[in-house]
Design a protein around this motif. Structure first.
Motif, PDB file in Angstrom:
ATOM      1  N   GLU A 257       0.766  -1.666   0.205  1.00  0.00           N
ATOM      2  CA  GLU A 257       0.102  -0.094  -0.019  1.00  0.00           C
ATOM      3  C   GLU A 257       0.783   1.487  -0.379  1.00  0.00           C
ATOM      4  O   GLU A 257       2.038   0.712   0.531  1.00  0.00           O
ATOM      5  CB  GLU A 257      -1.104   0.103   1.200  1.00  0.00           C
ATOM      6  N   VAL A 258       0.186   1.735  -0.669  1.00  0.00           N
ATOM      7  CA  VAL A 258       0.912   3.790  -0.697  1.00  0.00           C
ATOM      8  C   VAL A 258       0.145   4.321  -0.537  1.00  0.00           C
ATOM      9  O   VAL A 258      -0.876   4.666  -1.313  1.00  0.00           O
ATOM     10  CB  VAL A 258       1.933   4.030  -2.151  1.00  0.00           C
ATOM     11  N   THR A 259       0.914   5.612   0.295  1.00  0.00           N
ATOM     12  CA  THR A 259      -0.303   6.876   0.572  1.00  0.00           C
ATOM     13  C   THR A 259       1.340   8.040   0.962  1.00  0.00           C
ATOM     14  O   THR A 259       2.182   7.521   0.733  1.00  0.00           O
ATOM     15  CB  THR A 259      -0.425   7.066   2.254  1.00  0.00           C
ATOM     16  N   PHE A 260       0.841   9.280   0.547  1.00  0.00           N
ATOM     17  CA  PHE A 260       1.768  10.050   0.702  1.00  0.00           C
ATOM     18  C   PHE A 260       2.194  10.062   2.266  1.00  0.00           C
ATOM     19  O   PHE A 260       3.417  10.164   2.316  1.00  0.00           O
ATOM     20  CB  PHE A 260       1.269  11.895   0.715  1.00  0.00           C
ATOM     21  N   GLU A 261       1.774   9.550   3.342  1.00  0.00           N
ATOM     22  CA  GLU A 261       2.594   8.907   4.398  1.00  0.00           C
ATOM     23  C   GLU A 261       3.419   7.959   5.202  1.00  0.00           C
ATOM     24  O   GLU A 261       4.183   8.425   5.293  1.00  0.00           O
ATOM     25  CB  GLU A 261       1.548   9.338   5.565  1.00  0.00           C
ATOM     26  N   LYS A 262       2.593   7.364   3.827  1.00  0.00           N
ATOM     27  CA  LYS A 262       3.567   5.563   4.523  1.00  0.00           C
ATOM     28  C   LYS A 262       3.646   4.305   3.116  1.00  0.00           C
ATOM     29  O   LYS A 262       2.614   4.732   2.728  1.00  0.00           O
ATOM     30  CB  LYS A 262       3.465   5.586   6.177  1.00  0.00           C
ATOM     31  N   THR A 263       4.909   3.318   3.407  1.00  0.00           N
ATOM     32  CA  THR A 263       4.418   2.706   1.997  1.00  0.00           C
ATOM     33  C   THR A 263       5.136   1.187   2.976  1.00  0.00           C
ATOM     34  O   THR A 263       5.813   1.637   3.705  1.00  0.00           O
ATOM     35  CB  THR A 263       5.087   2.784   0.858  1.00  0.00           C
TER      36      THR A 263
END
Length: 408
Positions: A257-263
């Motif tokens: 999962e990729v978000t701008f906060e964490k992968t």
């Protein structure tokens, strides 16, 4: 079963080609092997019938391509006897496999930790560790070799300390053909609490490799050295080590999962397989393994040992010729030598041999430290494959005799 070289040669189209008006005598197999029809046809068939990206599509072609590539992973698993198929990581070659491990282990190492390599290593198993040592302030130690090219195991034992974290050595030297005692090297390293990486680029086409029997932590090799395509390699790693290592590259496929906060990262093996892989090459690697298995590694080894024995005997009859490591405890796959003629280097001989259609490798073979050990700039290297014959060696010897006449 004996090796029927005449029949085998018919499976390799390039061996019928002419070089300088001579049918090619290909003796540069340590650099890359030629490809049989089973491999060539499989590559064309992939692009003609199922070309698609893998792991990402629900459509039929994507599913077929994915199935074929994952089947290839399982074939590699069986070939080297890995416990799990996800311990098999597809790379673009031995070099990338070594760099992947060097990068992945970096977080686990601290200043003052030690890495041990040997004088026999290819640059690909030297430079990544030097770069890592420089980044982390590690200590790099070198196992020396004796006058025969054999590693000095007593010196190796003395190099091992509680600070040794990794030992990285080749299984077979690409420069000299010396087979290293990796069983003992691995056992001693583990007794000291160190991990072991084995560079198997030169062993995988010649010797049976069982990573569980060896107890290797990492084993790396390239497809193109074993009758397969270029741009494809394998990193085997023990599951628990791959789990704690950081990814080598970031991108598609290797994420959960990729978000701008964490992968968060995907499970093995995809954690280390960022981006679109060499799908065709990964699939075709299976065919090169099938080719090897159809002949039998024991039969291949026996055939190549006969070639090496015959080449050593015939080259020893040539005056002013030095064979390196001819008295090593075990050799495989190649013979390295020089003509002892003033103002002559290995490239001069290689150029003349090429005029006779004979392909050998000359120079330092990306192994400059071992050349320095023997106080030479390089060697002439004739390396063997299953399609080579005693007649090839006779032609090599005749070519060297011609070179001598021209260079004296």
């Amino acid at each position: 079963m004996s090796i029927d070289t005449k029949h085998i040669q018919t499976q390799f189209p390039i061996l019928g080609e002419k070089v300088n008006n001579h049918t090619i005598v290909y003796l540069d197999n340590a650099a890359t092997t030629q490809k049989p029809n089973i491999v060539l046809d499989a590559e064309i068939n992939y692009y003609r019938t199922i070309n698609s990206n893998v792991h990402r599509g629900i459509h039929t072609l994507s599913q077929l391509a994915t199935m074929e590539m994952e089947e290839s992973r399982k074939v590699v698993q069986s070939f080297i006897n890995a416990k799990k198929d996800y311990e098999i990581i597809f790379t673009k070659g031995t070099t990338e496999g070594i760099n992947l491990v060097a990068s992945g282990l970096e977080r686990l190492l601290k200043a003052g930790d030690e890495i041990i390599i040997s004088q026999l290593e290819h640059h690909s198993n030297i430079v990544p560790w030097q770069l890592l040592a420089n980044r982390k302030d590690l200590i790099l130690k070198i196992i020396p070799v004796d006058e025969h090219g054999d590693l000095i195991l007593e010196d190796y034992k003395n190099l091992l300390t509680e600070k040794t974290k990794l030992v990285a050595v080749n299984h077979v030297s690409n420069a000299l053909g010396v087979v290293n005692p990796i069983e003992s090297i691995i056992q001693l390293a583990h007794q000291a609490g160190a991990y072991v990486l084995i560079d198997g680029a030169q062993s995988i086409p010649h010797l049976k490799v069982d990573v569980q029997e060896l107890d290797a932590d990492f084993y790396v090799f390239s497809a193109h050295k074993m009758y397969g395509p270029t741009g494809v390699g394998i990193l085997y790693g023990k599951e628990h080590l791959l789990e704690v290592m950081d990814p080598y590259q970031g991108g598609g496929e290797m994420i959960k999962e990729v978000t701008f906060e964490k992968t968060t990262f995907a499970e093995l093996p995809f954690k280390f397989e960022a981006g679109t892989p060499n799908i065709a090459g990964n699939i075709v690697l299976r065919k090169s393994i099938e080719f090897i298995q159809s002949l039998g590694l024991k039969n291949i080894q026996h055939h190549e040992d006969e070639l090496l024995k015959y080449a050593t005997q015939k080259l020893e009859e040539i005056e002013n010729l030095t064979i390196y490591s001819k008295n090593a405890k075990q050799r495989a796959g190649l013979i390295s030598f020089n003509l002892d003629i003033a103002n002559t280097n290995s490239s001069d001989v290689g150029f003349i041999l090429d005029k006779h259609g004979i392909a050998v490798r000359t120079g330092h073979h990306c192994a400059q430290p071992i050349m320095k050990r023997f106080e030479i700039p390089g060697t002439i290297r004739a390396s063997f494959a299953v399609y080579n014959t005693l007649e090839d060696i006779d032609l090599l010897v005749n070519g060297i005799q011609e070179a001598k006449k021209m260079l004296l």
